[in-house]
Design an enzyme around this catalytic site. Sequence first.
Site, PDB file in Angstrom:
ATOM      1  N   GLN A   1     -22.274  26.200   1.778  1.00  0.00           N
ATOM      2  CA  GLN A   1     -21.812  25.370   2.902  1.00  0.00           C
ATOM      3  C   GLN A   1     -21.452  26.246   4.109  1.00  0.00           C
ATOM      4  O   GLN A   1     -22.032  27.305   4.283  1.00  0.00           O
ATOM      5  CB  GLN A   1     -20.633  24.477   2.482  1.00  0.00           C
ATOM      6  CG  GLN A   1     -21.020  23.342   1.547  1.00  0.00           C
ATOM      7  CD  GLN A   1     -21.131  23.740   0.096  1.00  0.00           C
ATOM      8  OE1 GLN A   1     -20.231  24.332  -0.468  1.00  0.00           O
ATOM      9  NE2 GLN A   1     -22.227  23.401  -0.540  1.00  0.00           N
TER      10      GLN A   1
ATOM     11  N   GLY B   1     -37.117  35.388  11.070  1.00  0.00           N
ATOM     12  CA  GLY B   1     -38.104  34.698  10.242  1.00  0.00           C
ATOM     13  C   GLY B   1     -37.587  34.647   8.816  1.00  0.00           C
ATOM     14  O   GLY B   1     -36.653  35.361   8.459  1.00  0.00           O
TER      15      GLY B   1
ATOM     16  N   LYS C   1     -27.956  31.656   4.471  1.00  0.00           N
ATOM     17  CA  LYS C   1     -27.163  32.517   3.583  1.00  0.00           C
ATOM     18  C   LYS C   1     -28.029  33.004   2.416  1.00  0.00           C
ATOM     19  O   LYS C   1     -27.937  34.158   2.010  1.00  0.00           O
ATOM     20  CB  LYS C   1     -25.959  31.732   3.024  1.00  0.00           C
ATOM     21  CG  LYS C   1     -25.005  31.248   4.098  1.00  0.00           C
ATOM     22  CD  LYS C   1     -23.924  30.348   3.531  1.00  0.00           C
ATOM     23  CE  LYS C   1     -24.410  29.029   3.008  1.00  0.00           C
ATOM     24  NZ  LYS C   1     -24.981  28.106   4.000  1.00  0.00           N
TER      25      LYS C   1
ATOM     26  N   THR D   1     -32.450  28.878   0.240  1.00  0.00           N
ATOM     27  CA  THR D   1     -33.881  29.195   0.165  1.00  0.00           C
ATOM     28  C   THR D   1     -34.105  30.700   0.208  1.00  0.00           C
ATOM     29  O   THR D   1     -33.525  31.393   1.041  1.00  0.00           O
ATOM     30  CB  THR D   1     -34.618  28.567   1.369  1.00  0.00           C
ATOM     31  OG1 THR D   1     -34.177  27.235   1.523  1.00  0.00           O
ATOM     32  CG2 THR D   1     -36.123  28.615   1.186  1.00  0.00           C
TER      33      THR D   1
ATOM     34  N   THR E   1     -31.579  17.756   0.149  1.00  0.00           N
ATOM     35  CA  THR E   1     -31.839  16.315   0.226  1.00  0.00           C
ATOM     36  C   THR E   1     -33.074  15.968   1.055  1.00  0.00           C
ATOM     37  O   THR E   1     -33.489  14.814   1.069  1.00  0.00           O
ATOM     38  CB  THR E   1     -30.623  15.590   0.862  1.00  0.00           C
ATOM     39  OG1 THR E   1     -30.403  16.152   2.170  1.00  0.00           O
ATOM     40  CG2 THR E   1     -29.375  15.759   0.020  1.00  0.00           C
TER      41      THR E   1
ATOM     42  N   GLY F   1     -28.135  24.362  -0.984  1.00  0.00           N
ATOM     43  CA  GLY F   1     -29.561  24.627  -1.151  1.00  0.00           C
ATOM     44  C   GLY F   1     -29.869  25.929  -0.445  1.00  0.00           C
ATOM     45  O   GLY F   1     -29.835  25.983   0.778  1.00  0.00           O
TER      46      GLY F   1
ATOM     47  N   ASN G   1     -24.694  20.812  -4.240  1.00  0.00           N
ATOM     48  CA  ASN G   1     -24.837  20.328  -2.858  1.00  0.00           C
ATOM     49  C   ASN G   1     -25.463  21.428  -2.007  1.00  0.00           C
ATOM     50  O   ASN G   1     -26.080  21.167  -0.986  1.00  0.00           O
ATOM     51  CB  ASN G   1     -23.488  19.881  -2.272  1.00  0.00           C
ATOM     52  CG  ASN G   1     -22.362  20.881  -2.493  1.00  0.00           C
ATOM     53  OD1 ASN G   1     -22.508  21.858  -3.228  1.00  0.00           O
ATOM     54  ND2 ASN G   1     -21.220  20.637  -1.878  1.00  0.00           N
TER      55      ASN G   1
ATOM     56  N   ASP H   1     -26.409  25.794   5.914  1.00  0.00           N
ATOM     57  CA  ASP H   1     -27.841  26.041   6.106  1.00  0.00           C
ATOM     58  C   ASP H   1     -28.130  27.117   7.146  1.00  0.00           C
ATOM     59  O   ASP H   1     -29.151  27.076   7.833  1.00  0.00           O
ATOM     60  CB  ASP H   1     -28.578  24.732   6.489  1.00  0.00           C
ATOM     61  CG  ASP H   1     -28.426  23.672   5.424  1.00  0.00           C
ATOM     62  OD1 ASP H   1     -28.352  24.040   4.238  1.00  0.00           O
ATOM     63  OD2 ASP H   1     -28.355  22.491   5.783  1.00  0.00           O
TER      64      ASP H   1
HETATM   65  P1  GDP Z   1     -28.649  28.349   3.383  1.00  0.00           P
HETATM   66  O1  GDP Z   1     -28.201  27.066   2.785  1.00  0.00           O
HETATM   67  O2  GDP Z   1     -27.647  28.919   4.325  1.00  0.00           O
HETATM   68  O3  GDP Z   1     -29.100  29.358   2.357  1.00  0.00           O
HETATM   69  O4  GDP Z   1     -29.936  28.004   4.271  1.00  0.00           O
HETATM   70  P2  GDP Z   1     -31.180  27.087   3.833  1.00  0.00           P
HETATM   71  O5  GDP Z   1     -31.999  27.821   2.842  1.00  0.00           O
HETATM   72  O6  GDP Z   1     -30.723  25.719   3.475  1.00  0.00           O
HETATM   73  O7  GDP Z   1     -31.932  26.955   5.207  1.00  0.00           O
HETATM   74  C1  GDP Z   1     -32.383  28.067   5.908  1.00  0.00           C
HETATM   75  C2  GDP Z   1     -33.891  27.915   6.158  1.00  0.00           C
HETATM   76  O8  GDP Z   1     -34.275  28.833   7.179  1.00  0.00           O
HETATM   77  C3  GDP Z   1     -34.759  28.247   4.976  1.00  0.00           C
HETATM   78  O9  GDP Z   1     -35.883  27.405   4.977  1.00  0.00           O
HETATM   79  C4  GDP Z   1     -35.167  29.702   5.235  1.00  0.00           C
HETATM   80  O10 GDP Z   1     -36.412  30.023   4.625  1.00  0.00           O
HETATM   81  C5  GDP Z   1     -35.304  29.693   6.726  1.00  0.00           C
HETATM   82  N1  GDP Z   1     -35.014  30.960   7.423  1.00  0.00           N
HETATM   83  C6  GDP Z   1     -34.152  31.934   7.061  1.00  0.00           C
HETATM   84  N2  GDP Z   1     -34.038  32.858   8.045  1.00  0.00           N
HETATM   85  C7  GDP Z   1     -34.856  32.450   9.039  1.00  0.00           C
HETATM   86  C8  GDP Z   1     -35.146  32.975  10.345  1.00  0.00           C
HETATM   87  O11 GDP Z   1     -34.613  33.972  10.800  1.00  0.00           O
HETATM   88  N3  GDP Z   1     -36.046  32.272  11.092  1.00  0.00           N
HETATM   89  C9  GDP Z   1     -36.644  31.128  10.648  1.00  0.00           C
HETATM   90  N4  GDP Z   1     -37.511  30.524  11.455  1.00  0.00           N
HETATM   91  N5  GDP Z   1     -36.359  30.600   9.444  1.00  0.00           N
HETATM   92  C10 GDP Z   1     -35.478  31.252   8.658  1.00  0.00           C
HETATM   93  P1  IMO Z   2     -25.628  25.066   1.964  1.00  0.00           P
HETATM   94  O1  IMO Z   2     -24.939  25.952   0.971  1.00  0.00           O
HETATM   95  C1  IMO Z   2     -25.340  21.747   4.769  1.00  0.00           C
HETATM   96  C2  IMO Z   2     -22.550  18.519   3.767  1.00  0.00           C
HETATM   97  C3  IMO Z   2     -23.191  17.188   3.471  1.00  0.00           C
HETATM   98  C4  IMO Z   2     -22.104  16.237   3.958  1.00  0.00           C
HETATM   99  C5  IMO Z   2     -20.823  16.974   3.558  1.00  0.00           C
HETATM  100  C6  IMO Z   2     -20.212  16.504   2.244  1.00  0.00           C
HETATM  101  O2  IMO Z   2     -27.049  24.825   1.669  1.00  0.00           O
HETATM  102  O3  IMO Z   2     -25.368  25.532   3.360  1.00  0.00           O
HETATM  103  P2  IMO Z   2     -20.870  16.848  -0.300  1.00  0.00           P
HETATM  104  O4  IMO Z   2     -22.112  16.445  -1.052  1.00  0.00           O
HETATM  105  O5  IMO Z   2     -20.588  18.314  -0.330  1.00  0.00           O
HETATM  106  O6  IMO Z   2     -19.673  16.030  -0.670  1.00  0.00           O
HETATM  107  O7  IMO Z   2     -21.197  16.462   1.235  1.00  0.00           O
HETATM  108  O8  IMO Z   2     -21.172  18.353   3.435  1.00  0.00           O
HETATM  109  N1  IMO Z   2     -23.064  19.655   2.965  1.00  0.00           N
HETATM  110  C7  IMO Z   2     -23.916  20.572   3.424  1.00  0.00           C
HETATM  111  N2  IMO Z   2     -24.542  20.684   4.608  1.00  0.00           N
HETATM  112  N3  IMO Z   2     -25.499  22.716   3.839  1.00  0.00           N
HETATM  113  C8  IMO Z   2     -24.859  22.646   2.658  1.00  0.00           C
HETATM  114  O9  IMO Z   2     -24.906  23.643   1.744  1.00  0.00           O
HETATM  115  C9  IMO Z   2     -24.057  21.514   2.387  1.00  0.00           C
HETATM  116  N4  IMO Z   2     -23.299  21.128   1.330  1.00  0.00           N
HETATM  117  C10 IMO Z   2     -22.692  19.994   1.702  1.00  0.00           C
HETATM  118  O10 IMO Z   2     -24.390  17.015   4.184  1.00  0.00           O
HETATM  119  O11 IMO Z   2     -22.128  16.175   5.359  1.00  0.00           O
HETATM  120 MG    MG Z   3     -28.876  25.116   2.581  1.00  0.00          MG
END
Ligand code: GDP
Ligand code: IMO
Ligand code: MG
Length: 429
Positions: A222, A413, A16, A42, A299, A40, A38, A13
């Site tokens: 991940q 942001g 990426k 955004t 989730t 997510g 698994n 998270d």
């Molecule tokens: P990923 O799994 O690595 O793609 O990250 P996620 O999408 O799960 O979570 C990143 C969250 O941070 C999303 O809600 C993005 O919209 C938000 N986001 C991305 N870059 C920034 C940033 O520089 N600042 C803030 N405040 N939010 C950001």
């Molecule tokens: P993105 O790509 C954050 C975590 C789960 C759990 C562990 C094992 O959005 O960064 P799984 O369902 O893979 O067997 O769960 O890994 N996990 C993540 N945590 N971001 C993810 O993906 C994740 N994918 C799995 O929360 O701790």
């Molecule tokens: Mg994510």
Amino acid sequence: MPTLVIVGAQWGDEAKGKLVDVLGGQADVVVRFSGGNNAGHTVIVGTEEFRFHLIPAGILHPNVTAILGSGMVVCPKGLLEELDRTRAARPIIGTLKISAAAHVVFPYHRMLDRLEEEARGENKIGTTSRGIGPAYEDKVARFGIRIGEFVDQHRFARRLGEVLKTKNELLARLGGERLEYDAVLSEYSAYADRIRPYVCDTEVMLQDAVAEGKRVLFEGAQGALLDLDSGTYPFVTSSHPVAGGACLGTGVGPRAIDQVLGVAKAYTTRVGTGPFPTELADATGDRIREVGKEYGTTTGRGRRCGWLDLVVLRQSCRLNSLSGLVLTRLDVLSGLDELKVATAYRFRGETIRHIPANTWELDELEPVYETLPGWSEDLTGARSLDDLPKNAWDYMRFIEEFTGTPIAILSIGPARDQTIVIREDLIWG
Ligand code: GDP
Ligand code: IMO
Ligand code: MG
């Protein structure tokens, strides 16, 4: 050879998805290489929000070929829902391709994920319940059904029969319900019919793309500390999110990789259970969660928040052989008087500068912090480094010096334009 791997440098998270979208417009091919839904990821475009779980985040660019690579495990139902949702919002998107060698996630994988978690009791991992672990278990056991088999009608009917017999025995033993062969076959055959046109030997396609000098972007899921071998085992995912996984999960060799960028938040978060030395179970942790809206994309779970762990980040720079860092969410730290960063740990009376291989020892670690001055200014409007306060500069410089890795891109942001490219040369070489 313009190839670029983007990986998560912490526990997932890190944003990426945003980066892949921002850089995806410059790529010919964007390929996911590990995990399944698994993940997510955004992407914010104006007022629209896209959440990608399986489809590479680069698909919003119509000229991109978006590939689900061989290292992935694919839930057909989830994939089709995601495709329909994306097409409803954007009629014109990139070209989708799915590796025939990727594995299929079936309902019994999701059921087993839940049952295995229940059986772990206090030691549960806090998985995403998407059936990811059990699907990879089948792959390693050489029992899984691959996408290529899934879209071959006769083969699928036979393989499902064999596999379901064993899975129903296992489900019964763990107290789960049996699955009916006819029901699963008919539901999943309908998915297979829709998926068939996208399936091909993507490994060859990628090898050709690399040989032709096309720009290939490998989209990590991940994070490095969730890697099956290099992460905090057993509190990890079941695949290889590290940069090396980009080769394993797509069919290109290591010398085909040009640049590797590691995405890292300006602090640390983790979802699920498992050790997290710099976790803040206090008002500062709550503040970061609320200001940063730190709730899971897949989730909806609240993410655990803590100070930036530079021991983790330096380890990640080495593990992934990072060319550069992408520092995200620096804006979230505005308004904190002081910022702490962990530079070592105290462990059984000694100071150590690495993460112990024995995960249970992490519970005993006391982080050694350096304290840096914070800043009060809102960073979200910054469009160049000159717009940043001095203390934000100093924070970034400290990270670069400690990790020995330059910050190539800064994100302040979620929007595309809230991105400051610092080292263009570290992106495509
Ligand atoms: P990923 O799994 O690595 O793609 O990250 P996620 O999408 O799960 O979570 C990143 C969250 O941070 C999303 O809600 C993005 O919209 C938000 N986001 C991305 N870059 C920034 C940033 O520089 N600042 C803030 N405040 N939010 C950001
Ligand atoms: P993105 O790509 C954050 C975590 C789960 C759990 C562990 C094992 O959005 O960064 P799984 O369902 O893979 O067997 O769960 O890994 N996990 C993540 N945590 N971001 C993810 O993906 C994740 N994918 C799995 O929360 O701790
Ligand atoms: Mg994510």
